[in-house]
Design a protein around this motif. Sequence first.
Motif, PDB file in Angstrom:
ATOM      1  N   LEU A 149       4.530   8.318 -18.672  1.00 51.15           N
ATOM      2  CA  LEU A 149       4.187   6.927 -18.978  1.00 51.15           C
ATOM      3  C   LEU A 149       5.408   6.019 -18.802  1.00 51.15           C
ATOM      4  N   ILE A 150       6.572   6.512 -19.206  1.00 55.20           N
ATOM      5  CA  ILE A 150       7.806   5.752 -18.992  1.00 55.20           C
ATOM      6  C   ILE A 150       8.064   5.582 -17.492  1.00 55.20           C
ATOM      7  N   LEU A 171       8.369   2.081 -15.329  1.00 53.27           N
ATOM      8  CA  LEU A 171       9.543   1.765 -14.515  1.00 53.27           C
ATOM      9  C   LEU A 171       9.162   1.463 -13.070  1.00 53.27           C
ATOM     10  N   LEU A 172       8.177   2.183 -12.537  1.00 58.08           N
ATOM     11  CA  LEU A 172       7.740   1.932 -11.163  1.00 58.08           C
ATOM     12  C   LEU A 172       7.092   0.558 -11.030  1.00 58.08           C
ATOM     13  N   VAL A 173       6.360   0.138 -12.071  1.00 55.98           N
ATOM     14  CA  VAL A 173       5.747  -1.192 -12.054  1.00 55.98           C
ATOM     15  C   VAL A 173       6.829  -2.269 -12.208  1.00 55.98           C
ATOM     16  N   ALA A 174       7.767  -2.041 -13.118  1.00 57.41           N
ATOM     17  CA  ALA A 174       8.817  -3.040 -13.378  1.00 57.41           C
ATOM     18  C   ALA A 174       9.805  -3.145 -12.225  1.00 57.41           C
ATOM     19  N   PHE A 175      10.064  -2.017 -11.554  1.00 58.15           N
ATOM     20  CA  PHE A 175      11.066  -1.994 -10.480  1.00 58.15           C
ATOM     21  C   PHE A 175      10.477  -1.321  -9.239  1.00 58.15           C
ATOM     22  N   LEU A 221       0.812  -1.222   0.000  1.00 58.60           N
ATOM     23  CA  LEU A 221       0.000   0.000   0.000  1.00 58.60           C
ATOM     24  C   LEU A 221       0.843   1.269   0.000  1.00 58.60           C
ATOM     25  N   VAL A 222       2.085   1.205   0.474  1.00 58.39           N
ATOM     26  CA  VAL A 222       2.988   2.362   0.346  1.00 58.39           C
ATOM     27  C   VAL A 222       3.341   2.557  -1.126  1.00 58.39           C
ATOM     28  N   TRP A 223       3.689   1.452  -1.790  1.00 57.96           N
ATOM     29  CA  TRP A 223       3.992   1.538  -3.227  1.00 57.96           C
ATOM     30  C   TRP A 223       2.768   2.045  -3.991  1.00 57.96           C
ATOM     31  N   PHE A 224       1.592   1.511  -3.673  1.00 57.73           N
ATOM     32  CA  PHE A 224       0.389   1.914  -4.394  1.00 57.73           C
ATOM     33  C   PHE A 224       0.080   3.398  -4.173  1.00 57.73           C
ATOM     34  N   GLY A 225       0.318   3.894  -2.960  1.00 53.95           N
ATOM     35  CA  GLY A 225       0.079   5.314  -2.692  1.00 53.95           C
ATOM     36  C   GLY A 225       0.920   6.204  -3.583  1.00 53.95           C
ATOM     37  N   ILE A 226       2.203   5.862  -3.722  1.00 52.16           N
ATOM     38  CA  ILE A 226       3.087   6.655  -4.586  1.00 52.16           C
ATOM     39  C   ILE A 226       2.677   6.501  -6.047  1.00 52.16           C
ATOM     40  N   TYR A 227       2.358   5.280  -6.442  1.00 56.08           N
ATOM     41  CA  TYR A 227       1.944   5.030  -7.826  1.00 56.08           C
ATOM     42  C   TYR A 227       0.680   5.815  -8.161  1.00 56.08           C
ATOM     43  N   ALA A 228      -0.276   5.815  -7.226  1.00 57.64           N
ATOM     44  CA  ALA A 228      -1.523   6.548  -7.457  1.00 57.64           C
ATOM     45  C   ALA A 228      -1.262   8.037  -7.613  1.00 57.64           C
TER      46      ALA A 228
END
Length: 435
Positions: free
Chosen positions: A414-415, A419-423, A363-370
Motif C-alpha cells: 500500500l505504501i 509512492l507510485l501515485v505521488a511520484f 498507459l505505461v505508468w498505468f500498466g506498471i501500476y495495474a
Amino acid sequence: MEGLLLGGLGFAATLVLILLEVPVGVAMGLVGILGVLFILGPEAMVAMSATSVWESVTNYTLTMLPLFVLMGNLAVQTGLSTRLFRSMTVLIGHRRGGLALATIGASAGFGMIAGSSLATTATMGRIALPEMERAGYPRKVAAGTVAAGGTLGILIPPSTILVIYAFLAEQSIRQLMLATAGPVVLAIVLYGLAVWLPLVFGKSGFSGISRDKANGAEKRAAILDMSPAIFVFGLVMGGLYTGIFTANETAAVGAAVMLAYGILSRRLSVKDFIAAALDTATTCGALYLVLIAANLFNGFLALTGLPFLLTGLFSGIMDSPFLVILMMTAVYFVLGMLMDELAMLLLTIPLFVPICQMAGVDLVWFGIYAVVIVELGLITPPGGMNLFVLKTTNPEYTMLELWKGVVPFIIADLIRLALLVAFPAIVLWLPHTAF
C-alpha cells in the motif's frame, strides 16, 4: 440501450463463470462468441472468431512469450532457484532476519528468469520454508515472506503479464519492461523493511540470524552461483536500455544463454530439456487460448458500447486523474481477493484503458501500476492466489497463519502504491532516458 444491457450481462456472466472456476479462456471465449452471435449473426461471428485467432497467434509482440517461458523453465530444470537461495543465505544470513531477506532476494532473482509469481512462490515454498523453520522463524513470518516474495515474479522482466498487457493495451513492451526498474527496487526495499523492522523493534527477542558471517571464499562461491541469473537479467535490461536488442530479440538471446549455461555447466540433461520444452508448450498453449478468447471478448464489448459508456460515466472526474486511479484501485482490490492476476487484467484492461486515455493517464505508468495492484491481490486474504499455492505446497500451514504473515507486506504494498501515485517518475524515468 439493448447493446449496453447485453454488454453488462456478458461482463457479469464472465465474472460469475470465472468465480465458479471455469477456466478464464473458456469463460471469456464462450461469452464473446455467444455475444457476437447474438449481435451480428453466425456469419459475422465465424469471421470475427477467425480474425481473433489469426491476430493473436501472429502478433509480433507475443512471439517473445514462448521464449520467455522457455527461459524460465530451463532455469527451473538447471536448479538455479536452489543455488540463488543458498547464495543469498551465504551473503546475508548473518544479519538480522537474514534468512527471510535471502528469501526475498532469491525470489527477485528467480523472478528475473521465471517471470511467474505462482512458480516463484511454489519454488521458494519448497526451498525456503523448511530452512526458516529450522532456523526458528515464527511460522507466520516465514510463510508471509515466501508469499510476498513470490509476487515479485510478475513484475520483474521477463514478465508474461507485461507482455499480455502490451498486447491488449497496444503499448511498447520495451518501455514497459524498462519501467519496472524503479518499482522493483522499491518493492525489495519495502519488503526488506517489513521483515527487518519487526525483528529490530519487536518484543519477541528473535534475531533471525541463521549463520556466522561467511568468509571470502564462501562469498566468492556464492556470487559465482548467482552470476548466471545476474548475467541474463543484465543482458535483458542492458540490451533493452541501449537499444542493442528489440524486446523480441532479447527474449531469444535470454533463452539461448540459459540453454548454453545448462549445457556447459552439465546441469541440463536431454531429459530435462524435453521436460522444459513440454512445460513451455503446455503453458503457451493455455496462454494463447486465453489471449484468443480475450480478443473475442474485447470485440464483443466494443460492439455493445460498454467501454464508451464507462468512459462517459467517468467524465465527471476526468479532470482529476487521481480520483480515476482511486476508483480503479478499489475495483482491482476487490477483484484481487476473488480471482487470479491474469483474469483480473483480461477483464479490466479493455474497460480501463479508454478511461485512462481520456483522463490523460500515461498507459505505461498505468500498466506498471495495474501489475503492482495485481501483486497486492495475490497476497490479499481471503482469495490471494499465492496463499493458496503456498498452502498446496506446504499443507501443514493453516490459512490463518498465512493471512497473519502477509499483513506487514500488504502494508508495504500500500505504501508502494501511494509512492507510485505521488511520484510517477519512479516508473517513467528509465523509459524516458533510454536510447
